[in-house]
Design a protein around this motif. Structure first.
Motif, PDB file in Angstrom:
ATOM      1  N   MET A   1       0.851  -1.171   0.000  1.00 10.75           N
ATOM      2  CA  MET A   1       0.000   0.000   0.000  1.00 10.75           C
ATOM      3  C   MET A   1       0.899   1.238   0.000  1.00 10.75           C
ATOM      4  SD  MET A   1      -2.789   1.265   2.865  1.00 10.75           S
ATOM      5  CE  MET A   1      -3.993   0.065   2.418  1.00 10.75           C
ATOM      6  N   THR A   2       0.565   2.203  -0.823  1.00  6.94           N
ATOM      7  CA  THR A   2       1.341   3.443  -0.889  1.00  6.94           C
ATOM      8  C   THR A   2       0.750   4.479   0.071  1.00  6.94           C
ATOM      9  OG1 THR A   2       0.003   4.387  -2.652  1.00  6.94           O
ATOM     10  CG2 THR A   2       1.883   3.014  -3.313  1.00  6.94           C
ATOM     11  N   ASN A   3       1.497   5.557   0.284  1.00  4.09           N
ATOM     12  CA  ASN A   3       0.996   6.636   1.133  1.00  4.09           C
ATOM     13  C   ASN A   3      -0.286   7.236   0.566  1.00  4.09           C
ATOM     14  OD1 ASN A   3       3.018   6.585   3.145  1.00  4.09           O
ATOM     15  ND2 ASN A   3       4.403   7.726   1.824  1.00  4.09           N
ATOM     16  N   LEU A   4      -0.356   7.335  -0.755  1.00  6.05           N
ATOM     17  CA  LEU A   4      -1.554   7.875  -1.396  1.00  6.05           C
ATOM     18  C   LEU A   4      -2.768   6.992  -1.140  1.00  6.05           C
ATOM     19  CD1 LEU A   4      -2.808  10.017  -3.217  1.00  6.05           C
ATOM     20  CD2 LEU A   4      -2.078   8.662  -5.180  1.00  6.05           C
ATOM     21  N   GLN A   5      -2.596   5.682  -1.238  1.00  5.36           N
ATOM     22  CA  GLN A   5      -3.698   4.759  -0.970  1.00  5.36           C
ATOM     23  C   GLN A   5      -4.131   4.838   0.492  1.00  5.36           C
ATOM     24  OE1 GLN A   5      -1.663   1.261  -2.353  1.00  5.36           O
ATOM     25  NE2 GLN A   5      -2.817   1.208  -4.271  1.00  5.36           N
ATOM     26  N   ARG A   6      -3.183   4.989   1.402  1.00  9.76           N
ATOM     27  CA  ARG A   6      -3.519   5.100   2.832  1.00  9.76           C
ATOM     28  C   ARG A   6      -4.279   6.390   3.107  1.00  9.76           C
ATOM     29  NH1 ARG A   6      -5.495   5.591   6.933  1.00  9.76           N
ATOM     30  NH2 ARG A   6      -4.689   5.150   9.007  1.00  9.76           N
ATOM     31  N   LEU A   7      -3.881   7.472   2.437  1.00 13.68           N
ATOM     32  CA  LEU A   7      -4.587   8.736   2.596  1.00 13.68           C
ATOM     33  C   LEU A   7      -6.016   8.618   2.078  1.00 13.68           C
ATOM     34  CD1 LEU A   7      -4.590  11.727   3.377  1.00 13.68           C
ATOM     35  CD2 LEU A   7      -3.766  12.220   1.069  1.00 13.68           C
ATOM     36  N   LEU A   8      -6.199   7.915   0.978  1.00 13.66           N
ATOM     37  CA  LEU A   8      -7.551   7.712   0.444  1.00 13.66           C
ATOM     38  C   LEU A   8      -8.418   6.930   1.424  1.00 13.66           C
ATOM     39  CD1 LEU A   8      -6.742   6.988  -3.310  1.00 13.66           C
ATOM     40  CD2 LEU A   8      -7.869   9.013  -2.355  1.00 13.66           C
ATOM     41  N   LYS A  31       6.041  11.128   0.341  1.00 11.91           N
ATOM     42  CA  LYS A  31       6.006  10.896  -1.103  1.00 11.91           C
ATOM     43  C   LYS A  31       4.800  10.009  -1.399  1.00 11.91           C
ATOM     44  CE  LYS A  31       9.903  12.936  -2.054  1.00 11.91           C
ATOM     45  NZ  LYS A  31       9.847  14.256  -2.606  1.00 11.91           N
ATOM     46  N   ALA A  32       4.005  10.399  -2.373  1.00 13.65           N
ATOM     47  CA  ALA A  32       2.737   9.718  -2.647  1.00 13.65           C
ATOM     48  C   ALA A  32       2.909   8.252  -3.000  1.00 13.65           C
ATOM     49  CB  ALA A  32       1.995  10.439  -3.766  1.00 13.65           C
ATOM     50  N   HIS A  33       3.931   7.911  -3.748  1.00 18.18           N
ATOM     51  CA  HIS A  33       4.058   6.545  -4.246  1.00 18.18           C
ATOM     52  C   HIS A  33       5.064   5.715  -3.452  1.00 18.18           C
ATOM     53  CE1 HIS A  33       1.350   7.562  -7.448  1.00 18.18           C
ATOM     54  NE2 HIS A  33       2.081   8.627  -7.731  1.00 18.18           N
ATOM     55  N   ASP A  34       5.546   6.253  -2.327  1.00 14.80           N
ATOM     56  CA  ASP A  34       6.392   5.452  -1.434  1.00 14.80           C
ATOM     57  C   ASP A  34       5.519   4.474  -0.668  1.00 14.80           C
ATOM     58  OD1 ASP A  34       8.610   6.795  -2.275  1.00 14.80           O
ATOM     59  OD2 ASP A  34       8.927   7.903  -0.406  1.00 14.80           O
ATOM     60  N   GLU A  35       6.118   3.387  -0.239  1.00 12.60           N
ATOM     61  CA  GLU A  35       5.404   2.359   0.519  1.00 12.60           C
ATOM     62  C   GLU A  35       5.012   2.901   1.891  1.00 12.60           C
ATOM     63  OE1 GLU A  35       3.658  -1.380   0.731  1.00 12.60           O
ATOM     64  OE2 GLU A  35       4.665  -0.450  -0.968  1.00 12.60           O
ATOM     65  N   SER A  40       5.637   2.680  11.442  1.00 11.64           N
ATOM     66  CA  SER A  40       6.283   3.973  11.641  1.00 11.64           C
ATOM     67  C   SER A  40       5.287   4.971  12.226  1.00 11.64           C
ATOM     68  CB  SER A  40       6.816   4.504  10.315  1.00 11.64           C
ATOM     69  OG  SER A  40       7.241   5.838  10.454  1.00 11.64           O
ATOM     70  N   ALA A  41       5.556   5.410  13.445  1.00 13.20           N
ATOM     71  CA  ALA A  41       4.676   6.387  14.087  1.00 13.20           C
ATOM     72  C   ALA A  41       4.711   7.717  13.346  1.00 13.20           C
ATOM     73  CB  ALA A  41       5.080   6.571  15.548  1.00 13.20           C
ATOM     74  N   THR A  42       5.865   8.092  12.832  1.00 16.26           N
ATOM     75  CA  THR A  42       5.988   9.344  12.092  1.00 16.26           C
ATOM     76  C   THR A  42       5.180   9.290  10.802  1.00 16.26           C
ATOM     77  OG1 THR A  42       8.185   9.720  13.011  1.00 16.26           O
ATOM     78  CG2 THR A  42       7.632  10.934  11.012  1.00 16.26           C
ATOM     79  N   ASN A  43       5.248   8.175  10.097  1.00 16.94           N
ATOM     80  CA  ASN A  43       4.500   8.029   8.853  1.00 16.94           C
ATOM     81  C   ASN A  43       2.995   8.122   9.112  1.00 16.94           C
ATOM     82  OD1 ASN A  43       3.950   7.567   6.170  1.00 16.94           O
ATOM     83  ND2 ASN A  43       4.970   5.605   6.073  1.00 16.94           N
ATOM     84  N   LYS A  44       2.533   7.442  10.138  1.00 20.70           N
ATOM     85  CA  LYS A  44       1.106   7.471  10.486  1.00 20.70           C
ATOM     86  C   LYS A  44       0.676   8.880  10.890  1.00 20.70           C
ATOM     87  CE  LYS A  44      -2.269   5.003  13.258  1.00 20.70           C
ATOM     88  NZ  LYS A  44      -2.484   3.951  14.254  1.00 20.70           N
ATOM     89  N   ARG A  45       1.520   9.542  11.664  1.00 23.49           N
ATOM     90  CA  ARG A  45       1.218  10.908  12.108  1.00 23.49           C
ATOM     91  C   ARG A  45       1.126  11.849  10.910  1.00 23.49           C
ATOM     92  NH1 ARG A  45       4.355  15.392  14.947  1.00 23.49           N
ATOM     93  NH2 ARG A  45       2.881  16.134  16.500  1.00 23.49           N
ATOM     94  N   ASN A  46       2.027  11.695   9.933  1.00 24.29           N
ATOM     95  CA  ASN A  46       2.000  12.550   8.752  1.00 24.29           C
ATOM     96  C   ASN A  46       0.779  12.291   7.876  1.00 24.29           C
ATOM     97  OD1 ASN A  46       4.300  13.871   9.524  1.00 24.29           O
ATOM     98  ND2 ASN A  46       5.663  12.679   8.244  1.00 24.29           N
ATOM     99  N   ILE A  47       0.301  11.055   7.845  1.00 25.80           N
ATOM    100  CA  ILE A  47      -0.949  10.762   7.120  1.00 25.80           C
ATOM    101  C   ILE A  47      -2.109  11.507   7.782  1.00 25.80           C
ATOM    102  CG2 ILE A  47      -2.665   8.950   6.656  1.00 25.80           C
ATOM    103  CD1 ILE A  47      -0.389   8.767   4.702  1.00 25.80           C
ATOM    104  N   TYR A  48      -2.179  11.460   9.109  1.00 31.28           N
ATOM    105  CA  TYR A  48      -3.242  12.180   9.818  1.00 31.28           C
ATOM    106  C   TYR A  48      -3.108  13.690   9.627  1.00 31.28           C
ATOM    107  CZ  TYR A  48      -4.986   8.022  12.204  1.00 31.28           C
ATOM    108  OH  TYR A  48      -5.548   6.798  12.482  1.00 31.28           O
TER     109      TYR A  48
END
Length: 113
Positions: A1-8, A31-35, A40-48
């Motif tokens: 799943m990419t960051n873009l898919q998680r945001l969707l 980055k939208a197409h990064d895995e 990662s708490a930072t990755n999840k926080r940035n999605i929110y």
């Protein structure tokens, strides 16, 4: 799943162009197409944070603050509910840890002698 898919997943039923979503992600350090890394708490926080940015943009649209009536149904609380959701997301983001922070309890020194 990419960051873009998680945001969707986080912003279901909000119709934005994919290029707009990519800009929102990049503004929040993703980055939208990064895995997407769920550990990662930072990755999840940035999605929110990105979802919060999108909701704040929607809240800035004055046409959504109107009262809509259809037959006997009134849609007057959309903006109020949107602001409540923004407040909930802000609170959740403030309480989330990043990868750099220790995953221990919240302890601080109230008095220092």
């Amino acid at each position: 799943m990419t960051n873009l898919q998680r945001l969707l997943l986080e912003t279901k039923s909000i119709d934005l162009d994919q290029n707009e979503l990519i800009v929102y992600l990049e503004e929040n350090g993703l980055k939208a197409h990064d895995e997407y890394n769920p550990q990662s708490a930072t990755n999840k926080r940035n999605i929110y944070k990105t979802a919060l940015s999108i909701l704040e943009s929607i809240a800035n649209n004055p046409s959504l603050m109107k009262v809509y009536k259809l037959d006997d149904m009134t849609v007057a609380d959309f903006h109020t509910n949107l602001i409540n959701r923004i407040d909930q997301l802000e609170r959740k983001i403030r309480q989330m840890k990043t990868d750099e922070q220790e995953q221990t309890g919240n302890v601080f020194m109230l008095f220092n002698s």
